[in-house]
Enzyme design. Structure first.
Site, PDB file in Angstrom:
ATOM      1  CB  VAL A  52     -14.327  18.546  -3.657  1.00  0.00           C
ATOM      2  CG1 VAL A  52     -14.541  19.898  -3.012  1.00  0.00           C
ATOM      3  CG2 VAL A  52     -13.910  17.514  -2.609  1.00  0.00           C
ATOM      4  CE1 TYR A  63      -3.717   2.384   0.240  1.00  0.00           C
ATOM      5  CE2 TYR A  63      -2.690   3.187   2.241  1.00  0.00           C
ATOM      6  CZ  TYR A  63      -3.629   3.325   1.255  1.00  0.00           C
ATOM      7  OH  TYR A  63      -4.464   4.403   1.249  1.00  0.00           O
ATOM      8  CE  LYS A 123     -18.436  15.557 -12.008  1.00  0.00           C
ATOM      9  NZ  LYS A 123     -18.678  14.280 -12.700  1.00  0.00           N
ATOM     10  CD  GLU A 124     -18.673  15.686  -2.591  1.00  0.00           C
ATOM     11  OE1 GLU A 124     -18.085  16.406  -1.765  1.00  0.00           O
ATOM     12  OE2 GLU A 124     -18.443  14.471  -2.709  1.00  0.00           O
ATOM     13  CG  ASP A 135     -29.522 -31.854  -2.341  1.00  0.00           C
ATOM     14  OD1 ASP A 135     -30.249 -31.798  -1.342  1.00  0.00           O
ATOM     15  OD2 ASP A 135     -28.754 -32.806  -2.592  1.00  0.00           O
ATOM     16  CE  LYS A 181      -7.077  14.935  -4.185  1.00  0.00           C
ATOM     17  NZ  LYS A 181      -8.256  14.637  -4.973  1.00  0.00           N
ATOM     18  CG  ASP A 236     -28.864 -31.523  -8.994  1.00  0.00           C
ATOM     19  OD1 ASP A 236     -28.305 -32.438  -8.368  1.00  0.00           O
ATOM     20  OD2 ASP A 236     -28.857 -30.327  -8.618  1.00  0.00           O
ATOM     21  NE  ARG A 284      -7.965  11.375  -1.016  1.00  0.00           N
ATOM     22  CZ  ARG A 284      -6.821  11.165  -1.633  1.00  0.00           C
ATOM     23  NH1 ARG A 284      -5.711  10.960  -0.932  1.00  0.00           N
ATOM     24  NH2 ARG A 284      -6.741  11.155  -2.939  1.00  0.00           N
ATOM     25  NE  ARG A 307      -3.488   7.601  -0.403  1.00  0.00           N
ATOM     26  CZ  ARG A 307      -3.752   7.842  -1.679  1.00  0.00           C
ATOM     27  NH1 ARG A 307      -2.792   8.258  -2.476  1.00  0.00           N
ATOM     28  NH2 ARG A 307      -4.958   7.669  -2.161  1.00  0.00           N
TER      29      ARG A 307
HETATM   30  C1  GDG Z   1     -10.427   9.465  -6.018  1.00  0.00           C
HETATM   31  C2  GDG Z   1      -9.760  10.212  -7.161  1.00  0.00           C
HETATM   32  C3  GDG Z   1     -12.026  10.803  -8.035  1.00  0.00           C
HETATM   33  C4  GDG Z   1     -13.376  15.321   1.785  1.00  0.00           C
HETATM   34  N1  GDG Z   1     -13.207  15.964   2.944  1.00  0.00           N
HETATM   35  C5  GDG Z   1     -14.222  15.599   3.736  1.00  0.00           C
HETATM   36  C6  GDG Z   1     -15.032  14.733   3.035  1.00  0.00           C
HETATM   37  N2  GDG Z   1     -14.488  14.568   1.832  1.00  0.00           N
HETATM   38  C7  GDG Z   1     -15.067  13.742   0.754  1.00  0.00           C
HETATM   39  C8  GDG Z   1     -15.608  14.649  -0.325  1.00  0.00           C
HETATM   40  C9  GDG Z   1     -15.507  13.767  -1.562  1.00  0.00           C
HETATM   41  C10 GDG Z   1     -14.340  12.841  -1.241  1.00  0.00           C
HETATM   42  O1  GDG Z   1     -14.069  12.948   0.144  1.00  0.00           O
HETATM   43  C11 GDG Z   1     -13.070  13.230  -1.997  1.00  0.00           C
HETATM   44  O2  GDG Z   1     -13.261  12.909  -3.335  1.00  0.00           O
HETATM   45  P1  GDG Z   1     -12.332  13.423  -4.512  1.00  0.00           P
HETATM   46  O3  GDG Z   1     -12.968  13.056  -5.792  1.00  0.00           O
HETATM   47  O4  GDG Z   1     -12.146  14.877  -4.352  1.00  0.00           O
HETATM   48  O5  GDG Z   1     -10.905  12.786  -4.306  1.00  0.00           O
HETATM   49  P2  GDG Z   1     -10.171  11.368  -3.968  1.00  0.00           P
HETATM   50  O6  GDG Z   1     -10.399  10.946  -2.579  1.00  0.00           O
HETATM   51  O7  GDG Z   1      -8.755  11.584  -4.352  1.00  0.00           O
HETATM   52  O8  GDG Z   1     -10.823  10.272  -4.919  1.00  0.00           O
HETATM   53  C12 GDG Z   1     -10.664  11.348  -7.617  1.00  0.00           C
HETATM   54  C13 GDG Z   1     -12.598   9.926  -6.951  1.00  0.00           C
HETATM   55  O9  GDG Z   1     -11.679   8.916  -6.542  1.00  0.00           O
HETATM   56  C14 GDG Z   1     -13.887   9.240  -7.411  1.00  0.00           C
HETATM   57  O10 GDG Z   1     -13.678   8.445  -8.523  1.00  0.00           O
HETATM   58  O11 GDG Z   1     -12.904  11.880  -8.234  1.00  0.00           O
HETATM   59  O12 GDG Z   1     -10.080  12.009  -8.695  1.00  0.00           O
HETATM   60  O13 GDG Z   1      -8.488  10.705  -6.764  1.00  0.00           O
HETATM   61  O14 GDG Z   1     -16.674  13.034  -1.708  1.00  0.00           O
HETATM   62  O15 GDG Z   1     -16.888  15.051   0.016  1.00  0.00           O
HETATM   63  N3  GDG Z   1     -16.155  14.213   3.563  1.00  0.00           N
HETATM   64  C15 GDG Z   1     -16.482  14.544   4.835  1.00  0.00           C
HETATM   65  N4  GDG Z   1     -15.720  15.381   5.570  1.00  0.00           N
HETATM   66  C16 GDG Z   1     -14.594  15.938   5.071  1.00  0.00           C
HETATM   67  O16 GDG Z   1     -13.931  16.694   5.758  1.00  0.00           O
HETATM   68  N5  GDG Z   1     -17.591  14.033   5.391  1.00  0.00           N
END
Ligand code: GDG
Length: 735
Positions: free
Chosen positions: A387, A94, A389-390, A509, A288, A507, A283, A321
């Site tokens: 993020v 990992y 999109k959210e 069973d 990033k 068969d 993260r 990590r």
């Molecule tokens: C990989 C790919 C791809 C973050 N901080 C908090 C929190 N989060 C949630 C966000 C979002 C998720 O974590 C992060 O998603 P990302 O897409 O930005 O990034 P990776 O983790 O690197 O994901 C990436 C993804 O896979 C999907 O295929 O988009 O490119 O690297 O959902 O909301 N959630 C909470 N508290 C936080 O402080 N609850």
């Protein structure tokens, strides 16, 4: 929606599970994992028919046996199943190969010197752990399960699964970018990684350019022939398609009205009153571009003194990590730089950067999205970036600006964002300026367009279209399975009526009798015996009950009637006159003496598992075993048995909650040929289990082959359950 698509259950496999375990003050604590992958797939874990397999978050050598058991039990309540890994395995597979070799290369970076020197050793560990995952997946899935493998930690898993399950539907989705050839060639094992992924039937990537890079690598490394969105291998075709991941839009829409979110939002309004808020959520991850964003903000303040005291950059940075040197260093560098900037500009109580090194609860995070005037998302490389999109989905009045790096996968879809590129740092500063100055009308229009798109391109649509495509890839055999409708039964009935020499291969069973919790309890009912006797009494009929049961059971149940019986999948058979015959086997004499102690040893370790001793086969039943032990010992037992069995001329077969050992060459197909040689003009074979597939394969084209229940099959027709079979046989018996 998700549920509808998963009729026969889905096995999701990823490095991490949606639930993680940590130790707090010596006690184990369960908490939701945070990553884009988990966010995307979490809805699947709610469906009881699905299983999610992954590492639970703590090294196994830091846990006692009792704790491992507790973890497995708790996870199972959430449909999750652990793959336990030691600290050493985690270091090499990992932190080592996945995150120090693959991650940087797939995000346009370079492999650090230490990992470069160790690449071969880390690769071996990576393969070994993928093998461990394969063992657990094979133990927990049925031969007809659909399996969906996720992400770069498990690149070689699809090929390992394919070796054991040639007919299984296997999908693979990569959440990070697929790099171009120049970058990929830093990895010595690139060909092996690609060959691993090609064990899948369908490979999904976020964008078209990743698909192009992937196909290009296949071509350049001469691994297969490529066609648009396809790799053509000697034995199969693998589809490679873009599936841009979406978000659960409805969840964010709902959150806009949630009382808790509104409460959090009110707090933030007060806290950041009168300020423009720029938000980053990531993260700790070198890809990033976090340092670059802080520098850009620093430049912005230096160049625009009027912003000092009026803008705040809120940085939510979830530590992760931290065992990997580059990730650890980034955190330290970031904190140092933030301190510097805060010192340079602070006019208390205002400070320019509000650093939050924590994972926040969903409600709080959503409130931040809502409050932020600008989302500043500028990774060097990002597979997608959820993020972005959210953030857009959390804006009820559409009053926000998305500043987005053109190198994130999301930029392919979110064309109304203000585009920047961290490789050209100046664009970050101008991007922020543009965002802060954008007129309300323009920004609302832009957010409106993007919201419209996101509300349809949801996570449900993403998963649905991936699974639909995976299923479309069905082998031609599968697509030809027809329901045994009343009209078809009518035609069959007529052919039966006209035939002079009929063969019925049934068969026991799951076909003539339903499964019982205790296999000893499935004795035939009087009406079933009567029905079989009636069918066998017709001189044109040869009725063969072809079972895996021991001959004593069958003899006892069908004493004194003319039904032909096959016991132990063909090791013994009883003719119409009641005489039993042995089928010669090639296995070493006395093989049971070597296998039995092994089976008993593992049954003793696995509460609820039982050993069934038959004359020519031995079975380890785990239907009633405690899942933690069943999983743990099934994997080990299979490994031990397979190597011993090979030497003794035996086969090891995993079936419906059983592991069976019997001599090579003893199977229902070989047995069925004994009666098929008499060239019957009507053949009906009914089965439900993997062992009946051997029968189906042995049949002539005109035969009626019927699979009972769900699952992939070589049979031509399908019936729903035992009751439907009985009804059909009753009708035939009245002809
Ligand atoms: C990989 C790919 C791809 C973050 N901080 C908090 C929190 N989060 C949630 C966000 C979002 C998720 O974590 C992060 O998603 P990302 O897409 O930005 O990034 P990776 O983790 O690197 O994901 C990436 C993804 O896979 C999907 O295929 O988009 O490119 O690297 O959902 O909301 N959630 C909470 N508290 C936080 O402080 N609850």
């Amino acid at each position: 929606m998700v549920t509808e698509l998963m009729n026969s259950g889905l096995i999701i496999v990823s490095n991490r599970l949606p639930v993680s375990v940590k130790r707090v003050d010596g006690e184990l604590e369960f908490y939701p994992s945070i990553s884009g992958l988990v966010t995307g797939l979490a809805p699947y874990a709610k469906d009881k028919r699905n299983k999610w397999i992954g590492w639970p978050g703590l090294p196994s050598d830091a846990l006692s046996e009792k704790e491992r058991q507790l973890i497995a039990d708790e996870l199972q309540t959430q449909n999750c199943y652990p793959v336990f890994l030691t600290q050493k395995q985690l270091d090499d597979y990992y932190n080592g190969y996945s995150n120090s070799v693959l991650w940087p290369v797939f995000h346009d970076g370079k492999i650090g010197q230490a990992a470069k020197n160790d690449q071969e050793k880390l690769w071996k560990a990576y393969q070994k752990v993928n093998e461990l995952f394969a063992e657990v997946v094979l133990a927990l899935s049925q031969p007809d399960s659909n399996i969906w493998v996720h992400d770069y930690q498990l690149f070689v898993l699809p090929a390992l699964l394919r070796r054991e399950r040639p007919d299984e539907k296997i999908g693979f989705f990569l959440h990070i970018p697929w790099p171009d050839m120049k970058r990929l060639s830093q990895i010595t094992q690139a060909s092996a990684l690609l060959a691993g992924v090609l064990g899948a039937d369908l490979v999904g990537l976020h964008t078209e350019s990743y698909v192009e890079n992937f196909l290009n690598a296949i071509q350049q490394l001469d691994i297969g022939v490529t066609a648009p969105r396809k790799v053509i291998l000697a034995e199969r075709v693998v589809r490679v398609t873009d599936f841009p991941i979406g978000i659960d839009y409805a969840k964010y829409e709902k959150a806009r009205k949630s009382r808790e979110v509104l409460r959090e939002y009110a707090k933030l309004r007060l806290q950041y009153q009168g300020l423009k808020v720029i938000l980053t959520v990531d993260r700790t991850d070198p890809a990033k571009g976090l340092l670059e964003r802080v520098r850009a903000f620093q430049t912005l303040l230096r160049e625009n003194p009027r912003l000092v005291g009026n803008v705040v950059m809120v940085m939510i940075v979830v530590p992760n990590r931290q065992e990997v040197a580059e990730f650890r260093k980034l955190r330290l560098d970031l904190e140092k730089l933030i301190d510097e900037v805060n010192k340079e500009f602070s006019i208390l109580p205002w400070k320019p950067i509000d650093y939050i090194p924590l994972a926040l609860p969903f409600e709080q995070l959503t409130a931040y999205y809502r409050r932020a005037d600008v989302a500043f998302i500028a990774p060097y490389r990002d597979g997608m970036n959820l993020v972005a999109k959210e953030y857009l989905a959390s804006k009820p009045s559409r009053n926000g600006v998305l500043v987005l790096s053109s190198t994130a996968g999301a930029a392919q879809e979110l064309k109304d964002a203000v585009m920047v590129n961290p490789n050209r740092p100046r664009t970050l500063v101008t991007g922020l300026q543009k965002a802060l100055n954008m007129k309300p009308k323009e920004l609302k229009e832009r957010v409106g367009h993007m919201q419209e798109y996101l509300s349809t391109a949801t996570i449900q649509a993403w998963a649905g279209s991936f699974m639909k495509t995976l299923r479309q890839e069905a082998t031609p055999r599968t697509s030809r399975v027809l329901t045994m409708s009343p009209a078809r039964q009518e035609v069959m009935h007529e052919q039966y009526y006209l035939a002079e020499n009929r063969l019925l291969l049934l068969d026991y069973d799951g076909v003539l009798m339903d499964f019982k919790a205790k296999f000893q309890d499935a004795t035939p009912t009087k009406s079933l015996t009567r029905l079989l006797r009636k069918l066998a009494a017709d001189p044109a009929n040869t009725v063969v009950v072809i079972s895996g049961r021991p001959r004593n059971d069958l003899q006892h149940w069908f004493e004194g009637n003319r039904i032909t019986l096959v016991a132990e999948h063909g090791a013994f058979w009883r003719d119409e006159n009641g005489k039993w015959h042995n089928v010669p086997v090639r296995a070493d004499k006395g093989w049971q003496d070597q296998i039995l102690p092994i089976l008993y040893k593992y049954a003793a370790n696995t509460p609820g598992a039982v050993v069934e001793e038959k004359e020519q086969s031995l079975v380890w039943h785990y239907r009633n075993a405690r899942p933690y032990y069943a999983q743990k010992y099934l994997v080990i037992l299979k490994r031990v048995l397979t190597s011993t069995a090979k030497k003794l001329g035996l086969q090891v077969q995993q079936g419906n909650m059983i592991l069976e050992v019997r001599p090579d060459g003893v199977d229902k197909g070989t047995t069925a040929r004994r009666w098929l040689r008499q060239k019957p003009d009507f053949v009906l074979a009914v089965g439900d289990d993997y062992t009946d597939e051997d029968t189906f394969h042995a049949l002539p084209p005109h035969a009626y082959s019927i699979k009972v229940g769900r699952g992939r099959t070589a049979a031509r027709y399908r019936l729903k359950n035992v009751q439907a079979v009985i009804k059909l046989l009753e009708k035939l018996s009245k002809s």
